[in-house]
Scaffold this motif. Structure first.
Motif, PDB file in Angstrom:
ATOM      1  N   ASN A  20     -76.456 -76.220  68.030  1.00 24.73           N
ATOM      2  CA  ASN A  20     -76.048 -75.955  69.403  1.00 24.73           C
ATOM      3  C   ASN A  20     -74.797 -75.090  69.458  1.00 24.73           C
ATOM      4  N   GLY A  21     -74.897 -73.891  68.885  1.00 24.92           N
ATOM      5  CA  GLY A  21     -73.769 -72.966  68.980  1.00 24.92           C
ATOM      6  C   GLY A  21     -72.767 -73.118  67.861  1.00 24.92           C
ATOM      7  N   ILE A  22     -73.230 -72.945  66.616  1.00 26.24           N
ATOM      8  CA  ILE A  22     -72.301 -73.045  65.490  1.00 26.24           C
ATOM      9  C   ILE A  22     -71.723 -71.670  65.181  1.00 26.24           C
ATOM     10  N   SER A  23     -70.404 -71.559  65.236  1.00 23.96           N
ATOM     11  CA  SER A  23     -69.703 -70.348  64.792  1.00 23.96           C
ATOM     12  C   SER A  23     -68.862 -70.747  63.595  1.00 23.96           C
ATOM     13  N   LEU A  24     -69.136 -70.082  62.487  1.00 26.48           N
ATOM     14  CA  LEU A  24     -68.464 -70.495  61.261  1.00 26.48           C
ATOM     15  C   LEU A  24     -68.317 -69.273  60.369  1.00 26.48           C
ATOM     16  N   THR A  25     -67.151 -69.129  59.772  1.00 28.01           N
ATOM     17  CA  THR A  25     -66.936 -68.029  58.840  1.00 28.01           C
ATOM     18  C   THR A  25     -66.682 -68.600  57.460  1.00 28.01           C
ATOM     19  N   VAL A  26     -67.537 -68.235  56.519  1.00 28.13           N
ATOM     20  CA  VAL A  26     -67.344 -68.668  55.140  1.00 28.13           C
ATOM     21  C   VAL A  26     -66.964 -67.440  54.328  1.00 28.13           C
ATOM     22  N   PRO A  27     -65.668 -67.309  53.958  1.00 27.01           N
ATOM     23  CA  PRO A  27     -65.247 -66.120  53.234  1.00 27.01           C
ATOM     24  C   PRO A  27     -65.882 -66.049  51.854  1.00 27.01           C
ATOM     25  N   ASP A  28     -65.891 -64.851  51.300  1.00 27.82           N
ATOM     26  CA  ASP A  28     -66.442 -64.611  49.970  1.00 27.82           C
ATOM     27  C   ASP A  28     -65.845 -65.577  48.948  1.00 27.82           C
ATOM     28  N   GLY A  29     -66.698 -66.285  48.228  1.00 25.51           N
ATOM     29  CA  GLY A  29     -66.224 -67.144  47.142  1.00 25.51           C
ATOM     30  C   GLY A  29     -65.786 -68.537  47.566  1.00 25.51           C
ATOM     31  N   GLU A  30     -65.866 -68.839  48.850  1.00 24.17           N
ATOM     32  CA  GLU A  30     -65.416 -70.154  49.293  1.00 24.17           C
ATOM     33  C   GLU A  30     -66.502 -71.216  49.079  1.00 24.17           C
ATOM     34  N   PHE A  31     -66.033 -72.441  48.825  1.00 24.56           N
ATOM     35  CA  PHE A  31     -66.942 -73.587  48.778  1.00 24.56           C
ATOM     36  C   PHE A  31     -66.791 -74.331  50.091  1.00 24.56           C
ATOM     37  N   MET A  32     -67.757 -74.127  50.979  1.00 29.08           N
ATOM     38  CA  MET A  32     -67.693 -74.748  52.307  1.00 29.08           C
ATOM     39  C   MET A  32     -68.647 -75.926  52.334  1.00 29.08           C
ATOM     40  N   VAL A  33     -68.149 -77.072  52.785  1.00 35.28           N
ATOM     41  CA  VAL A  33     -69.017 -78.235  52.892  1.00 35.28           C
ATOM     42  C   VAL A  33     -69.329 -78.493  54.357  1.00 35.28           C
ATOM     43  N   LEU A  34     -70.609 -78.671  54.671  1.00 38.43           N
ATOM     44  CA  LEU A  34     -70.990 -79.109  56.009  1.00 38.43           C
ATOM     45  C   LEU A  34     -71.206 -80.614  55.954  1.00 38.43           C
ATOM     46  N   LEU A  35     -70.430 -81.323  56.733  1.00 39.51           N
ATOM     47  CA  LEU A  35     -70.490 -82.779  56.705  1.00 39.51           C
ATOM     48  C   LEU A  35     -70.893 -83.274  58.084  1.00 39.51           C
ATOM     49  N   GLY A  36     -71.875 -84.159  58.120  1.00 42.35           N
ATOM     50  CA  GLY A  36     -72.275 -84.679  59.421  1.00 42.35           C
ATOM     51  C   GLY A  36     -73.306 -85.767  59.258  1.00 42.35           C
ATOM     52  N   PRO A  37     -73.502 -86.558  60.289  1.00 41.08           N
ATOM     53  CA  PRO A  37     -74.463 -87.653  60.187  1.00 41.08           C
ATOM     54  C   PRO A  37     -75.896 -87.130  60.127  1.00 41.08           C
ATOM     55  N   LYS A 177     -69.009 -78.143  41.072  1.00 40.05           N
ATOM     56  CA  LYS A 177     -67.728 -77.590  41.510  1.00 40.05           C
ATOM     57  C   LYS A 177     -67.149 -76.646  40.442  1.00 40.05           C
ATOM     58  N   ASN A 178     -67.156 -77.116  39.172  1.00 40.73           N
ATOM     59  CA  ASN A 178     -66.641 -76.283  38.084  1.00 40.73           C
ATOM     60  C   ASN A 178     -67.334 -74.962  38.031  1.00 40.73           C
ATOM     61  N   PHE A 179     -68.664 -75.106  38.080  1.00 36.34           N
ATOM     62  CA  PHE A 179     -69.485 -73.959  37.891  1.00 36.34           C
ATOM     63  C   PHE A 179     -69.289 -72.963  39.037  1.00 36.34           C
ATOM     64  N   GLN A 180     -69.141 -73.495  40.251  1.00 35.14           N
ATOM     65  CA  GLN A 180     -68.948 -72.612  41.412  1.00 35.14           C
ATOM     66  C   GLN A 180     -67.636 -71.846  41.267  1.00 35.14           C
ATOM     67  N   GLN A 181     -66.612 -72.538  40.763  1.00 38.16           N
ATOM     68  CA  GLN A 181     -65.323 -71.867  40.601  1.00 38.16           C
ATOM     69  C   GLN A 181     -65.405 -70.768  39.555  1.00 38.16           C
ATOM     70  N   ARG A 182     -66.169 -71.065  38.474  1.00 34.12           N
ATOM     71  CA  ARG A 182     -66.277 -70.076  37.414  1.00 34.12           C
ATOM     72  C   ARG A 182     -66.978 -68.820  37.904  1.00 34.12           C
ATOM     73  N   VAL A 183     -68.060 -69.017  38.652  1.00 30.68           N
ATOM     74  CA  VAL A 183     -68.838 -67.857  39.089  1.00 30.68           C
ATOM     75  C   VAL A 183     -68.263 -67.241  40.361  1.00 30.68           C
ATOM     76  N   GLY A 184     -67.500 -68.034  41.100  1.00 27.66           N
ATOM     77  CA  GLY A 184     -66.891 -67.510  42.322  1.00 27.66           C
ATOM     78  C   GLY A 184     -67.892 -67.209  43.413  1.00 27.66           C
ATOM     79  N   LEU A 185     -68.918 -68.071  43.498  1.00 30.05           N
ATOM     80  CA  LEU A 185     -70.034 -67.819  44.402  1.00 30.05           C
ATOM     81  C   LEU A 185     -69.754 -68.418  45.781  1.00 30.05           C
ATOM     82  N   THR A 186     -70.016 -67.661  46.824  1.00 25.51           N
ATOM     83  CA  THR A 186     -69.935 -68.203  48.181  1.00 25.51           C
ATOM     84  C   THR A 186     -70.950 -69.333  48.302  1.00 25.51           C
ATOM     85  N   THR A 187     -70.482 -70.524  48.644  1.00 32.05           N
ATOM     86  CA  THR A 187     -71.371 -71.674  48.607  1.00 32.05           C
ATOM     87  C   THR A 187     -71.272 -72.472  49.904  1.00 32.05           C
TER      88      THR A 187
END
Ligand SMILES: Nc1ncnc2c1ncn2[C@@H]1O[C@H](COP(=O)(O)OP(=O)(O)OP(=O)(O)O)[C@@H](O)[C@H]1O
Ligand SMILES: [Mg+2]
Lengths: 342, 309
Positions: A20-37, A177-187
């Motif tokens: 219902n109207g999600i505006s979200l910016t995930v910068p390059d290489g960030e590990f973004m978690v979506l948390l919700g019920p 988490k380790n692996f994401q940091q090593r590769v620097g992948l937007t997640t």
């Protein structure tokens, strides 16, 4: 690798909005978690990003380009599904190679990439097996390898650990988490488990009913919840909420609610607390009760370090003086939004 | 305290729990099937084997043993070799056509569209209609004078009345016609098999393939088809067995003609053994189905076992 930006994404199934109207910016290489019920639209949101679902309205940008109308295969996004979605009739090798084959990558390059990805996740000894011959943890790693092998623009993970047992889950959390940091992948990582969210996310977006309630680092989410939903969804046990000042609410975390004798000097607010029940959990003691003069839907909880508690200060059935440091008090208005103190 | 009544097992008669025993219940459940197979399949089969090695005809019911001479007679007959060849063409032609129609039908029926339930229901009709009735309709469609197919082709300008094909009169076209009719009868079954298979493929797997960049063809032929192959193979075994042994379509549509061009094993066995009364040669012809079917079934079952996932 690329930044993923969504602008006011709405997805309706019939009349009901799942997102219902999600505006979200995930910068390059960030590990973004979506948390919700459960049922708040997390999976739907991920499926829109990878193109399995078309949004009803709103824009999706990957690497700065609007990709609303691009088919999934043109977006270069990898997704790992909750039940992994491995191809049961392929060997592990062919599972991992599949995303490269669809891109007509030359054979020797495919072989090299498969080796790289399986090395990275420690599964090169499994390459000739079929998925059904793998354990849950191994399957998860194969799915991850398949997602990574073509070096995607972004990696979407939909509750990837929910099929693992508790111990494996802790390990896998670390690994991802380790692996994401090593590769620097937007997640973008979806979960309804707040421990995973707090432990893994560079930032967390808390979602409810298809809306983002708050985006912030784990510390911000925990210490400065933007509203009552976030305050009570994150934390175990959740933040205590009591009615306050006619219509408003007052909140404080259980670990900040202590017998008065344990609160160091400094500005603190005192409450009268009657203990009803207490649970000893080893590293901590959870005490349940009611507060004099305040209304609350739930029992008030206090989380105490058991070694330092004077038993007489929490004897059940009696009123005890408890206190919260003023800096730990949070105020909410009658709509549940955070306000500064009155 | 409340006494809990009847919680102690009572001594029942020895037979009270007899149906709880797996061995007893199991035997009881399979007994009718085994009896059926023994009496209605096994006995006639053994009789057929004996007939084929005797000199039995309905005019001269002799049980004298003649060894394999009936088989030699049959094989030396060029008409029989034609029949054998026809049976293979008929079986595999109609199976391939049926499978292709079934696959595309299933793909169409998977997508939601208005009236899908209705279409799903009536698509079953060719399978449910008694073949004798259906054949009458097809006979008219292939009729040399009144053919609807020809009428349509002429109206569309593809052919002229002068060179309109005589479907059931031309040997090749007659074979094609019975293949089409059998495929028409078989394809609803193929659709059901494909639908069942495709529905059983987890959505996650299909979604994963989509995200992994697979297009329509790759998704279908590298992911879905291999995953449903075991169930399709079972459907195919049924199709092959039923078609290989079938005589109804040939009997009703072409009567084996023109000049034996559509004669198949079942039909030839019936003609020789029942219509002409040469039971021993009829039995020998029919028994030729056995090794062929045995090989097909064993091959398919092994294939399915190997592909099981
Ligand atoms: N294809 C669909 N058709 C109709 N409604 C749907 C569809 N997919 C999802 N929904 C509805 O949209 C809402 C959000 O679903 P979604 O799967 O995104 O939730 P989620 O946050 O991933 O939940 P969970 O944590 O349980 O996986 C739910 O109410 C669901 O019933
Ligand atoms: Mg979900």
């Amino acid at each position: 690798m690329a930044a993923v930006v969504t602008q006011d994404i709405v997805k309706k199934f019939g009349e009901v909005p799942a997102v219902n109207g999600i505006s979200l910016t995930v910068p390059d290489g960030e590990f973004m978690v979506l948390l919700g019920p459960s049922g708040c639209g997390k999976t739907t949101y991920l499926r829109i990003i990878c193109g399995l679902e078309q949004q009803t309205s709103g824009d999706l940008l990957i690497g700065g380009n609007v990709v609303n109308d691009l088919p999934p295969r043109a977006r270069g996004v990898a997704m790992m599904f909750q039940s992994y979605g491995l191809y049961p009739h392929f060997t592990v090798r062919n599972n991992i190679a599949f995303p490269l084959k669809t891109q007509h990558v030359p054979h020797d390059k495919i072989e090299k990439q498969v080796q790289w990805a399986s090395q990275l996740l420690g599964i090169n000894h499994l390459l000739d097996r079929r998925p059904r011959q793998l354990s849950g943890g191994e399957r998860q790693r194969v799915a991850l390898a398949r997602a990574l092998v073509r070096e995607p623009t972004a990696l979407l993970l939909d509750e990837p650990l929910s099929n693992l047992d508790a111990k494996l889950r802790t390990m896998a959390r670390q690994e991802i988490k380790n692996f994401q940091q090593r590769v620097g992948l937007t997640t973008i990582y979806v979960t309804h488990d707040q421990v995973e969210a707090m432990g893994m996310g560079d930032r967390i977006a808390v979602i409810d009913h298809g809306n983002v309630r708050q985006v912030g680092t784990p510390t911000e989410i925990y210490n400065d919840p933007a509203d009552l939903f976030v305050a009570t969804f994150v934390g175990s046990p959740p933040m205590n909420i009591v009615s306050h000042n006619g219509g408003g609410y007052l909140g404080f975390r259980p670990e900040n609610f202590l017998p008065k004798s344990m609160v160091e000097d400094g500005a603190a607010t005192e409450f009268k607390f009657r203990v009803d029940r207490s649970e000893y959990l080893g590293a901590e003691r959870i005490v349940y009760g009611v507060m004099e003069g305040f209304e609350s839907k739930q029992l008030i909880t206090a989380k105490l370090p058991p070694a330092h508690v004077d038993e007489s200060a929490i004897r059940p059935g009696e009123w005890h003086p408890f206190a919260v440091k003023n800096s730990a008090l949070r105020y909410f208005d009658k709509d549940g939004n955070r306000t500064s103190r009155h | 305290m409340v006494a809990i009544a009847d919680s102690v097992p009572k001594a029942h008669s020895r037979f009270h729990f007899i149906l709880d025993r797996r061995d007893v219940l199991g035997s009881l459940m399979v007994a009718p099937a085994i009896l059926y197979v023994l009496l209605l399949v096994g006995v006639p089969f053994l009789m057929a084997v004996y007939y084929s090695m005797s000199a039995y005809t309905i005019y001269n019911p002799s049980w004298s043993f003649v060894g394999l001479s009936n088989f030699v007679d049959v094989v030396e007959n060029p008409a029989f070799r034609q029949t054998l060849y026809n049976t293979f063409i008929f079986t595999f032609g109609s199976q391939i056509l049926g499978l292709v129609l079934g696959k595309f039908g299933a793909l169409l029926l998977l997508r939601p569209f208005p009236g899908r339930k209705f279409v799903r229901a009536i698509i079953i009709l060719p399978w449910a209609v008694p073949i004798a009735l259906a054949t009458v309709a097809w006979q008219w469609m292939f009729d040399s004078l009144y053919s609807v197919i020809n009428w349509t082709l002429i109206a569309l300008g593809f052919i002229t009345r002068a060179n309109a094909p005589n479907w059931l009169g031309n040997p090749d076209l007659a074979m094609l016609s019975i293949i089409v009719v059998n495929a028409w009868r078989f394809f609803p079954f193929a659709i059901v098999i494909f639908l069942a298979g495709i529905t059983a493929v987890p959505q996650d797997v299909i979604d994963a393939a989509t995200v992994d960049g697979a297009g329509f063809w790759r998704k279908n032929y590298q992911i879905i088809v291999p995953m449903i192959l075991p169930i399709v193979a079972i459907g195919l075994v049924f199709g092959i067995v039923f078609t290989f042994t079938d005589l109804s379509i040939v009997f009703l549509m072409t009567n084996g003609g023109p000049v034996g061009a559509t004669s198949v094993l079942g039909f030839a066995g019936f003609q020789t053994g029942i219509t002409s009364g040469d039971v021993s040669h009829g039995a020998a012809i029919s028994l030729f189905m056995l090794p062929v079917l045995l090989v097909v079934v064993i091959f398919m079952l092994r294939f399915i076992r190997r592909r099981e996932i």
